[in-house]
Design a protein around this motif. Structure first.
Motif, PDB file in Angstrom:
ATOM      1  N   PRO A 144      -3.612  -2.327  -3.229  1.00  0.00           N
ATOM      2  CA  PRO A 144      -2.860  -1.339  -2.443  1.00  0.00           C
ATOM      3  C   PRO A 144      -2.289  -1.949  -1.162  1.00  0.00           C
ATOM      4  CG  PRO A 144      -5.220  -1.053  -2.112  1.00  0.00           C
ATOM      5  CD  PRO A 144      -5.068  -2.131  -3.154  1.00  0.00           C
ATOM      6  N   VAL A 145      -1.140  -1.462  -0.765  1.00  0.00           N
ATOM      7  CA  VAL A 145      -0.549  -1.804   0.528  1.00  0.00           C
ATOM      8  C   VAL A 145      -0.927  -0.734   1.542  1.00  0.00           C
ATOM      9  CG1 VAL A 145       1.611  -2.134   1.792  1.00  0.00           C
ATOM     10  CG2 VAL A 145       1.378  -3.012  -0.546  1.00  0.00           C
ATOM     11  N   ARG A 146      -0.818   0.499   1.095  1.00  0.00           N
ATOM     12  CA  ARG A 146      -1.182   1.650   1.935  1.00  0.00           C
ATOM     13  C   ARG A 146      -1.522   2.808   1.010  1.00  0.00           C
ATOM     14  NH1 ARG A 146       3.037   1.700   4.372  1.00  0.00           N
ATOM     15  NH2 ARG A 146       4.196   3.475   3.507  1.00  0.00           N
ATOM     16  N   SER A 147      -2.697   3.397   1.185  1.00  0.00           N
ATOM     17  CA  SER A 147      -3.098   4.489   0.301  1.00  0.00           C
ATOM     18  C   SER A 147      -4.027   5.436   1.030  1.00  0.00           C
ATOM     19  CB  SER A 147      -3.780   3.942  -0.958  1.00  0.00           C
ATOM     20  OG  SER A 147      -4.948   3.223  -0.632  1.00  0.00           O
ATOM     21  N   ASN A 148      -4.171   6.655   0.499  1.00  0.00           N
ATOM     22  CA  ASN A 148      -5.067   7.636   1.102  1.00  0.00           C
ATOM     23  C   ASN A 148      -6.467   7.525   0.502  1.00  0.00           C
ATOM     24  OD1 ASN A 148      -4.985   8.885  -1.401  1.00  0.00           O
ATOM     25  ND2 ASN A 148      -3.691  10.590  -0.736  1.00  0.00           N
ATOM     26  N   SER A 149      -7.330   8.468   0.822  1.00  0.00           N
ATOM     27  CA  SER A 149      -8.727   8.398   0.386  1.00  0.00           C
ATOM     28  C   SER A 149      -8.875   8.502  -1.123  1.00  0.00           C
ATOM     29  CB  SER A 149      -9.540   9.507   1.055  1.00  0.00           C
ATOM     30  OG  SER A 149      -9.015  10.783   0.714  1.00  0.00           O
ATOM     31  N   GLN A 150      -7.871   9.052  -1.792  1.00  0.00           N
ATOM     32  CA  GLN A 150      -7.909   9.166  -3.254  1.00  0.00           C
ATOM     33  C   GLN A 150      -7.060   8.083  -3.922  1.00  0.00           C
ATOM     34  OE1 GLN A 150      -6.939  13.361  -2.431  1.00  0.00           O
ATOM     35  NE2 GLN A 150      -8.111  13.804  -4.281  1.00  0.00           N
ATOM     36  N   ALA A 151      -6.642   7.110  -3.139  1.00  0.00           N
ATOM     37  CA  ALA A 151      -5.911   5.925  -3.598  1.00  0.00           C
ATOM     38  C   ALA A 151      -4.485   6.212  -4.048  1.00  0.00           C
ATOM     39  CB  ALA A 151      -6.678   5.204  -4.708  1.00  0.00           C
ATOM     40  N   PHE A 152      -3.943   7.381  -3.709  1.00  0.00           N
ATOM     41  CA  PHE A 152      -2.509   7.587  -3.898  1.00  0.00           C
ATOM     42  C   PHE A 152      -1.784   6.890  -2.760  1.00  0.00           C
ATOM     43  CE2 PHE A 152      -4.139  11.172  -6.353  1.00  0.00           C
ATOM     44  CZ  PHE A 152      -3.330  11.120  -7.479  1.00  0.00           C
TER      45      PHE A 152
END
Length: 577
Positions: A144-152
């Protein structure tokens, strides 16, 4: 940089893709026709719906120039364009993308068009969170480059090859984690996950994984990746797998999962562990050491090779063997698996028509395509390839008095791969005998000519004896096979799926697809078929009624008298894994 944004539409079973890039002059956009590890043209572009190409507010006209390629003229100046399209995704196998209200599985070879000639450009991938599924999360081996807590969020791939080699699971999946020689591994469980012994699955898969790592790297125990992910989708009747560089996609029956308190396990659980081992083994033996014609992959058309028996066949030999070496299953379970392979191969008549090399070469047109004459036209490069691997192993052990084995051949090929680095050119068809000789000092060129390029079978009894295994023959206990000469499917209504060549059913005029109705006016059911066939096995002629294309047919069946032999394997004085 190439940028993809993917939006999920679970209700419709479709993915919306927005592909952004800079382009000028003529642009060709293409989707692969097949994907590595599954050797059949699958025409994945057929699932693309409503494609449009826009530049600002202007829609650019496009022309489809073949079944997988679109052409668009941009103009002399470089422009930022968006390619927007919808992909229908309802394939439950490991080969294509899937989406419904319960889960999503993304295989980017079926989702992401690429600009021809620019496959080596870096890629940015954005996965949008579906608003109607707030609890869903992402699992993938991509970084990931940038993702939220759910990896979206946003992910990065070095090029298109890495993108399509990195599947993704989205949904309410479950995770089992462990480390093998310090490398993090995750099992991502999706689909229907009933209660099962999670601790046993984790520990057994860990044993298999560490055995594979130690097989290729007996000194360093170093894996060729920093982490690994198993995607396991479970349903009632699924089985299969597809390898990737640092992950694999598996489908299996939830009945294959281990039950708590069942210390002995089951045949189906052993098969599941072999599936884990098989696809994991491919991370070395296919994804890295591979045929020369696969460097690089040409995903636009068939790429023919005689060597699938080496890569899939050898892997099929070692999946059961290494699972047993890991002690996740016992040595007797291994023999049952090996006997099943031997009986499957020897039970077909294709071995008299198609050589192992031909089977590899013709995989594109025969192996993956379901045909009613499969048993007499397709030699499995998995099954016979595994048996030839066994015979070669025995020959090497015999000639070197146990100092060398087929293990040394695969390790030697792996060392060659590492030494070559970026200059690795793969294995050519004609170098296999040379490879074995260089690794062991044993010349098997004559054996390869007979067993691989000819139609001769190895002396399995002799090979097994060298490996400490005795081989005995016994009559088949399956009346539909030894008396009727057919394979059947179904419960209340039985349908013919395969006919034995010159068997009683074929001679009576039965066709694949026929529904069995009655034998001597007695209704045929699954629970009475064995009794019926056994009772009438000594009759010269008996009426058999079938439905064919909705019409009732009366046939005369002469039950088969000759028994079908099945091979049973036992350990001799000493177990040699």
């Amino acid at each position: 940089m190439l940028r993809y944004t993917i939006e999920l539409k679970p209700q419709a079973g479709t993915f919306l893709v927005d592909f952004e890039l800079n382009a000028q002059d003529e642009l060709l956009l293409r989707l692969p026709a097949w994907l590595p590890g599954s050797y059949m043209i699958r025409d994945m572009a057929a699932e693309i719906q409503s494609l449009e190409i826009v530049c600002g507010q202007e829609k650019l006209p496009d022309t489809k120039i073949d079944k997988s390629t679109w052409r668009v003229f941009i103009g002399e100046q470089s422009k930022s364009i968006h390619v927007r399209y919808e992909v229908f995704a309802q394939d439950t196998s490991v080969r294509r993308a899937y989406l419904d209200n319960e889960r999503a599985f993304l295989t980017f070879s079926s989702l992401c068009l690429y600009p021809v000639g620019r496959e080596e450009e870096p890629i940015e991938l954005k996965i949008k969170k579906p608003a109607d599924h707030p609890d869903w999360a992402v699992a993938t081996a991509l970084q990931p480059v940038r993702s939220n807590s759910q990896a979206f969020g946003i992910y990065r791939a070095a090029d298109y090859d890495e993108l399509i080699d990195s599947p993704m699971e989205i949904g309410l999946w479950q995770c089992i984690e462990f480390k093998a020689y310090g490398v993090p591994h995750r099992i991502i469980l999706s689909g229907k996950v009933p209660p099962f012994d999670r601790t046993r699955l984790r520990e057994d898969v860990k044993k298999c994984v560490e055995t594979v790592i130690a097989f290729f790297e007996p000194q360093s125990h170093q894996a060729p990746f920093s982490s690994y992910m198993f995607f396991l989708n479970l349903a009632e009747n699924l089985y299969g797998g597809l390898e990737h560089r640092n992950s694999c996609a598996l489908v299996a029956s939830f009945y294959d999962l281990p039950l708590a308190g069942n210390k002995n396990g089951s045949k189906n659980y052993a098969r599941l562990l072999e599936l884990f081992t098989h696809e994991y083994f491919h991370a070395w033996w296919v994804k890295r050491v591979k045929p020369a014609v696969f460097i690089p992959y040409d995903l636009t058309s068939e790429t023919y090779t005689d060597l699938l028996w080496v890569f899939e066949g050898f892997t099929s030999y070692y999946d059961a063997l290494l699972t047993a070496r890991s002690q996740a299953v016992d040595a007797d379970t291994y023999l049952k698996s090996l006997a099943a392979t031997l009986n499957r191969h020897l039970g077909g008549t294709a071995k008299k028509r198609q050589s192992l090399a031909q089977s590899s070469y013709e995989a594109w047109t025969k192996y993956y395509k379901v045909r009613t004459n499969r048993s007499r036209s397709v030699t499995s490069y998995y099954d016979k390839g595994a048996l030839v691997a066994l015979a070669l192993n025995a020959r090497i052990i015999e000639k070197t008095r146990g100092k060398k084995s087929l293990d040394d051949v695969l390790r030697f090929a792996w060392e060659q791969y590492k030494e070559a680095g970026d200059d690795y050119a793969g294995l050519d068809e004609e170098v296999i005998a040379e490879l074995i000789y260089d690794a062991t000092g044993v010349d098997v060129s004559k054996e390869l000519d007979r067993w691989v390029y000819g139609l001769e079978e190895p002396d399995y009894k002799k090979a097994l004896k060298t490996l400490g295994i005795s081989c005995e023959c016994k009559d088949s206990d399956k009346p539909e096979q030894c008396i009727l000469g057919a394979k059947l499917t179904g419960s209340d209504q039985l349908t013919v799926t395969q006919l034995e060549e010159d068997g009683a059913a074929e001679k009576a005029g039965v066709c694949v697809g026929d529904e069995l109705v009655a034998l001597d006016a007695i209704k045929i059911r699954k629970n009475n078929l064995d009794q019926l066939l056994s009772r009438y096995r000594d009759q010269k002629c008996v009426d058999l009624h079938v439905f064919r294309n909705g019409l009732l047919k009366k046939l005369s069946l002469n039950p088969k008298k000759d028994p079908i032999l099945q091979y049973e394997l036992r350990w001799r004085a000493k177990v040699r894994l």
